[in-house]
Motif scaffolding. Structure first.
Motif, PDB file in Angstrom:
ATOM      1  N   LEU A  99      47.751  44.192  91.851  1.00 24.70           N
ATOM      2  CA  LEU A  99      47.122  42.869  91.786  1.00 24.70           C
ATOM      3  C   LEU A  99      48.130  41.783  91.405  1.00 24.70           C
ATOM      4  CD1 LEU A  99      44.331  41.297  91.763  1.00 24.70           C
ATOM      5  CD2 LEU A  99      44.383  41.627  89.275  1.00 24.70           C
ATOM      6  N   PHE A 100      48.082  40.672  92.149  1.00 27.66           N
ATOM      7  CA  PHE A 100      48.857  39.471  91.826  1.00 27.66           C
ATOM      8  C   PHE A 100      47.882  38.350  91.497  1.00 27.66           C
ATOM      9  CE2 PHE A 100      51.568  41.973  94.556  1.00 27.66           C
ATOM     10  CZ  PHE A 100      52.834  41.822  94.014  1.00 27.66           C
ATOM     11  N   GLY A 101      47.917  37.835  90.279  1.00 23.83           N
ATOM     12  CA  GLY A 101      47.071  36.709  89.891  1.00 23.83           C
ATOM     13  C   GLY A 101      47.848  35.413  90.032  1.00 23.83           C
ATOM     14  N   VAL A 111      49.087  45.955  87.838  1.00 26.71           N
ATOM     15  CA  VAL A 111      49.136  44.485  87.861  1.00 26.71           C
ATOM     16  C   VAL A 111      50.585  44.032  87.791  1.00 26.71           C
ATOM     17  CG1 VAL A 111      48.353  42.357  86.750  1.00 26.71           C
ATOM     18  CG2 VAL A 111      46.891  44.399  86.693  1.00 26.71           C
ATOM     19  N   ASP A 112      50.961  43.190  88.744  1.00 31.21           N
ATOM     20  CA  ASP A 112      52.317  42.644  88.757  1.00 31.21           C
ATOM     21  C   ASP A 112      52.510  41.751  87.533  1.00 31.21           C
ATOM     22  OD1 ASP A 112      54.772  42.090  90.781  1.00 31.21           O
ATOM     23  OD2 ASP A 112      54.276  40.237  89.710  1.00 31.21           O
ATOM     24  N   VAL A 113      53.622  41.965  86.825  1.00 29.88           N
ATOM     25  CA  VAL A 113      53.935  41.132  85.660  1.00 29.88           C
ATOM     26  C   VAL A 113      55.169  40.311  85.977  1.00 29.88           C
ATOM     27  CG1 VAL A 113      54.583  41.134  83.222  1.00 29.88           C
ATOM     28  CG2 VAL A 113      52.947  42.827  84.071  1.00 29.88           C
ATOM     29  N   HIS A 144      60.634  29.938  89.166  1.00 29.69           N
ATOM     30  CA  HIS A 144      61.523  31.031  88.754  1.00 29.69           C
ATOM     31  C   HIS A 144      60.713  32.086  87.995  1.00 29.69           C
ATOM     32  CE1 HIS A 144      65.492  30.231  90.181  1.00 29.69           C
ATOM     33  NE2 HIS A 144      65.389  28.950  89.872  1.00 29.69           N
ATOM     34  N   CYS A 145      61.285  33.303  87.920  1.00 31.73           N
ATOM     35  CA  CYS A 145      60.559  34.426  87.333  1.00 31.73           C
ATOM     36  C   CYS A 145      60.618  34.441  85.809  1.00 31.73           C
ATOM     37  CB  CYS A 145      61.094  35.737  87.894  1.00 31.73           C
ATOM     38  SG  CYS A 145      60.914  35.840  89.689  1.00 31.73           S
ATOM     39  N   GLY A 146      61.298  33.446  85.215  1.00 33.17           N
ATOM     40  CA  GLY A 146      61.400  33.394  83.760  1.00 33.17           C
ATOM     41  C   GLY A 146      61.462  31.954  83.282  1.00 33.17           C
ATOM     42  N   SER A 155      58.151  50.137  86.909  1.00 25.77           N
ATOM     43  CA  SER A 155      59.212  49.125  86.910  1.00 25.77           C
ATOM     44  C   SER A 155      59.750  48.872  88.320  1.00 25.77           C
ATOM     45  CB  SER A 155      60.371  49.569  86.020  1.00 25.77           C
ATOM     46  OG  SER A 155      61.417  48.623  86.144  1.00 25.77           O
ATOM     47  N   TYR A 156      59.811  47.600  88.680  1.00 25.70           N
ATOM     48  CA  TYR A 156      60.564  47.221  89.876  1.00 25.70           C
ATOM     49  C   TYR A 156      62.043  47.345  89.463  1.00 25.70           C
ATOM     50  CZ  TYR A 156      56.521  44.527  91.903  1.00 25.70           C
ATOM     51  OH  TYR A 156      55.331  44.089  92.432  1.00 25.70           O
ATOM     52  N   SER A 157      62.512  48.580  89.320  1.00 25.11           N
ATOM     53  CA  SER A 157      63.843  48.765  88.712  1.00 25.11           C
ATOM     54  C   SER A 157      64.969  48.476  89.689  1.00 25.11           C
ATOM     55  CB  SER A 157      63.962  50.194  88.178  1.00 25.11           C
ATOM     56  OG  SER A 157      63.835  51.130  89.243  1.00 25.11           O
ATOM     57  N   PRO A 169      56.897  35.586 103.343  1.00 23.86           N
ATOM     58  CA  PRO A 169      55.442  35.420 103.394  1.00 23.86           C
ATOM     59  C   PRO A 169      54.782  35.551 102.020  1.00 23.86           C
ATOM     60  CG  PRO A 169      56.191  36.870 105.152  1.00 23.86           C
ATOM     61  CD  PRO A 169      57.374  36.634 104.248  1.00 23.86           C
ATOM     62  N   PHE A 170      55.342  36.392 101.159  1.00 22.49           N
ATOM     63  CA  PHE A 170      54.795  36.574  99.811  1.00 22.49           C
ATOM     64  C   PHE A 170      54.819  35.281  99.016  1.00 22.49           C
ATOM     65  CE2 PHE A 170      55.480  37.061  95.300  1.00 22.49           C
ATOM     66  CZ  PHE A 170      54.521  37.978  94.929  1.00 22.49           C
ATOM     67  N   ARG A 171      55.911  34.528  99.181  1.00 28.45           N
ATOM     68  CA  ARG A 171      56.050  33.340  98.329  1.00 28.45           C
ATOM     69  C   ARG A 171      55.027  32.279  98.689  1.00 28.45           C
ATOM     70  NH1 ARG A 171      62.617  33.406  97.457  1.00 28.45           N
ATOM     71  NH2 ARG A 171      62.583  35.368  96.271  1.00 28.45           N
ATOM     72  N   VAL A 178      58.076  52.788  96.645  1.00 28.02           N
ATOM     73  CA  VAL A 178      58.853  51.845  97.445  1.00 28.02           C
ATOM     74  C   VAL A 178      57.909  50.741  97.882  1.00 28.02           C
ATOM     75  CG1 VAL A 178      58.524  53.116  99.632  1.00 28.02           C
ATOM     76  CG2 VAL A 178      60.483  51.582  99.382  1.00 28.02           C
ATOM     77  N   TYR A 179      58.414  49.516  97.913  1.00 28.11           N
ATOM     78  CA  TYR A 179      57.593  48.365  98.300  1.00 28.11           C
ATOM     79  C   TYR A 179      58.015  47.917  99.693  1.00 28.11           C
ATOM     80  CZ  TYR A 179      54.745  44.162  97.178  1.00 28.11           C
ATOM     81  OH  TYR A 179      53.789  43.178  97.144  1.00 28.11           O
ATOM     82  N   GLU A 180      57.117  48.130 100.675  1.00 27.82           N
ATOM     83  CA  GLU A 180      57.339  47.577 102.010  1.00 27.82           C
ATOM     84  C   GLU A 180      56.949  46.103 101.915  1.00 27.82           C
ATOM     85  OE1 GLU A 180      54.447  48.422 105.085  1.00 27.82           O
ATOM     86  OE2 GLU A 180      55.996  48.583 106.599  1.00 27.82           O
ATOM     87  N   VAL A 181      57.931  45.222 101.772  1.00 27.32           N
ATOM     88  CA  VAL A 181      57.629  43.842 101.366  1.00 27.32           C
ATOM     89  C   VAL A 181      57.087  43.014 102.526  1.00 27.32           C
ATOM     90  CG1 VAL A 181      59.351  43.935  99.517  1.00 27.32           C
ATOM     91  CG2 VAL A 181      59.971  42.930 101.745  1.00 27.32           C
ATOM     92  N   SER A 182      56.649  41.818 102.159  1.00 26.64           N
ATOM     93  CA  SER A 182      55.936  40.951 103.098  1.00 26.64           C
ATOM     94  C   SER A 182      56.716  40.703 104.384  1.00 26.64           C
ATOM     95  CB  SER A 182      55.587  39.634 102.403  1.00 26.64           C
ATOM     96  OG  SER A 182      56.749  39.002 101.913  1.00 26.64           O
ATOM     97  N   GLY A 183      58.030  40.456 104.265  1.00 28.76           N
ATOM     98  CA  GLY A 183      58.813  40.148 105.460  1.00 28.76           C
ATOM     99  C   GLY A 183      58.954  41.339 106.401  1.00 28.76           C
ATOM    100  N   THR A 209      52.076  48.891 100.359  1.00 30.74           N
ATOM    101  CA  THR A 209      52.107  48.300 101.692  1.00 30.74           C
ATOM    102  C   THR A 209      50.867  47.457 101.947  1.00 30.74           C
ATOM    103  OG1 THR A 209      52.027  48.724 104.073  1.00 30.74           O
ATOM    104  CG2 THR A 209      51.192  50.483 102.642  1.00 30.74           C
ATOM    105  N   TYR A 210      51.084  46.324 102.637  1.00 33.56           N
ATOM    106  CA  TYR A 210      49.966  45.452 102.994  1.00 33.56           C
ATOM    107  C   TYR A 210      49.024  46.121 103.984  1.00 33.56           C
ATOM    108  CZ  TYR A 210      52.660  42.162 100.343  1.00 33.56           C
ATOM    109  OH  TYR A 210      53.327  41.574  99.304  1.00 33.56           O
ATOM    110  N   GLY A 211      49.452  47.243 104.559  1.00 37.41           N
ATOM    111  CA  GLY A 211      48.634  47.928 105.552  1.00 37.41           C
ATOM    112  C   GLY A 211      47.817  49.074 105.000  1.00 37.41           C
TER     113      GLY A 211
HETATM  114  C1  PBG Z   1      57.515  38.218  92.065  1.00 38.44           C
HETATM  115  C2  PBG Z   1      57.434  39.142  93.234  1.00 38.44           C
HETATM  116  C3  PBG Z   1      57.950  38.960  94.516  1.00 38.44           C
HETATM  117  C4  PBG Z   1      57.486  40.021  95.285  1.00 38.44           C
HETATM  118  C5  PBG Z   1      56.743  40.837  94.435  1.00 38.44           C
HETATM  119  N1  PBG Z   1      56.740  40.286  93.157  1.00 38.44           N
HETATM  120  C6  PBG Z   1      58.708  37.838  95.123  1.00 38.44           C
HETATM  121  C7  PBG Z   1      60.040  37.485  94.664  1.00 38.44           C
HETATM  122  O1  PBG Z   1      60.670  38.161  93.867  1.00 38.44           O
HETATM  123  O2  PBG Z   1      60.490  36.444  95.093  1.00 38.44           O
HETATM  124  C8  PBG Z   1      57.747  40.205  96.749  1.00 38.44           C
HETATM  125  C9  PBG Z   1      56.707  40.943  97.485  1.00 38.44           C
HETATM  126  C10 PBG Z   1      56.747  40.777  98.958  1.00 38.44           C
HETATM  127  O3  PBG Z   1      57.577  40.076  99.559  1.00 38.44           O
HETATM  128  O4  PBG Z   1      55.880  41.391  99.593  1.00 38.44           O
HETATM  129  N2  PBG Z   1      58.657  38.208  91.348  1.00 38.44           N
END
Ligand code: PBG
Length: 324
Positions: free
Chosen positions: A76-78, A112-114, A124-126, A188-190, A200-202, A271-276, A313-315
């Motif tokens: 989940l992303f809030g 939940v994404d933190v 920015h992330c911080g 962890s997104y390590s 697309p995510f942004r 593994v995260y199959e990201v938006s792009g 995955t979005y799918g």
């Molecule tokens: C937030 C975050 C991002 C993604 C997941 N969490 C974007 C970023 O770091 O810019 C990307 C997910 C995606 O592209 O599907 N930090």
């Protein structure tokens, strides 16, 4: 010593299934969800077919639908309406977690994404210093630990820090332990790289770096694509600090990293199959250049082949249909 006839083993679907080394299974997929404060109707996300910026109401309906499609795990992303610089209000996201857990309980696993990128005015992330040329580590980690605590208290099964600050895993584990939340997992997104594939995510999470700043991108905290050793070191550290699950992100461009790290570090790997990556397949299919379903299944097969235990995955919600 080699079979002189390699085609014998490929000669029928039954045989090909018998000899498969990787079998796809919907229970190994995690579906991302976006829930957005202050919108009246849910919104589509360009490139991410079948994925929405949900309202709190449509979120619950969507998850009900997803459960019918065999999805049990979510990320989940809030996206709150109010943005801040140093102080943040985690209640919107926390309320959505509580609503999901109240309605669906242990039928679903909610990670939940933190991160702060959907909470900050600048994206920015911080937290930035006053001259806005540096993301401050300690201050950011303190805020991230507060966010993780709020989400865990609201009932999140797992918190997943994606910010890439140093030592956030230790800080989160400590605050969870202090609050007796011993069962909350940390994913962890390590091994998260400074990638061009997050576009697309942004849009979905309203999180692109914006405004007048000296640091325009996330290069000072995300891992450089040319530095796999950094990904290794960050992952070992996160394991030692108390992460339960580690992650490589993005997926296809980093299969070598996934293969290497998952064979060297014996925690479960996501593994995260990201938006792009996902959108690339969808947009090619729209142009009639490829068959989307086939390309998605092929990508997921590659992730499991390379050592992933689970795929974000979005799918995920379409998987059952695509696998028929
Ligand atoms: C937030 C975050 C991002 C993604 C997941 N969490 C974007 C970023 O770091 O810019 C990307 C997910 C995606 O592209 O599907 N930090």
């Amino acid at each position: 010593m080699y079979p002189e006839n390699n085609r014998r083993i490929r000669s029928s679907p039954i045989l090909r299934n018998l000899t498969k080394e990787v079998t796809l299974d919907t229970s190994k997929l995690i579906q991302p969800l976006f829930v957005v404060e202050g919108i009246q109707n849910r919104e589509i996300i360009p490139g991410l077919t079948g994925v929405y910026r949900d309202t709190p109401e449509t979120l619950l309906k969507q998850v009900e639908h997803d459960i019918e499609k065999g999805v049990k795990s979510f990320l989940l992303f809030g996206v709150p309406l109010a943005k801040g610089d140093k102080e943040f209000d985690y209640s919107f996201t926390s309320n959505q977690i509580a609503a999901l857990k109240k309605r669906f309980g242990s039928d679903i696993f909610v990670a939940v994404d933190v991160c702060l990128c959907s909470y900050t005015t600048h994206g920015h992330c911080g937290i930035l210093n006053d001259s806005m040329d540096h993301v401050m580590n300690h201050e950011s980690v303190t805020a991230l630990a507060d966010a993780a605590l709020a989400y865990a208290k609201a009932g999140a099964d797992c918190v997943a820090p994606s910010d890439m600050m140093d030592h956030r895993i230790a800080a989160i584990r400590e605050i969870l332990d202090e609050n007796k939340l011993h069962q909350t997992l940390i994913m962890s997104y390590s091994a998260k790289f400074h990638s061009g594939f997050y576009g697309p995510f942004r849009v979905a999470a309203d999180s692109a770096p914006k405004g007048e700043m000296k640091i325009k991108d996330r290069g000072t905290y995300q891992i450089d694509p040319a530095n796999p050793s950094d990904a290794y070191l960050s992952s070992v550290r996160d394991m030692e600090e108390g992460a339960d699950i580690l992650m490589v992100k993005p997926g296809l461009p980093y299969l070598d990293v996934l293969k290497e790290l998952s064979s060297q570090i014996p925690l479960p790997w996501a593994v995260y199959e990201v938006s792009g990556e996902f959108a690339a397949i969808e947009l090619m299919a729209e142009k009639g250049l490829i068959d989307a379903k086939r390309a998605h299944l092929e990508s997921w097969t590659a992730f499991f082949r390379a050592g992933a235990k689970m795929v974000i995955t979005y799918g995920a919600r379409s998987a059952q249909e695509w696998m028929k």
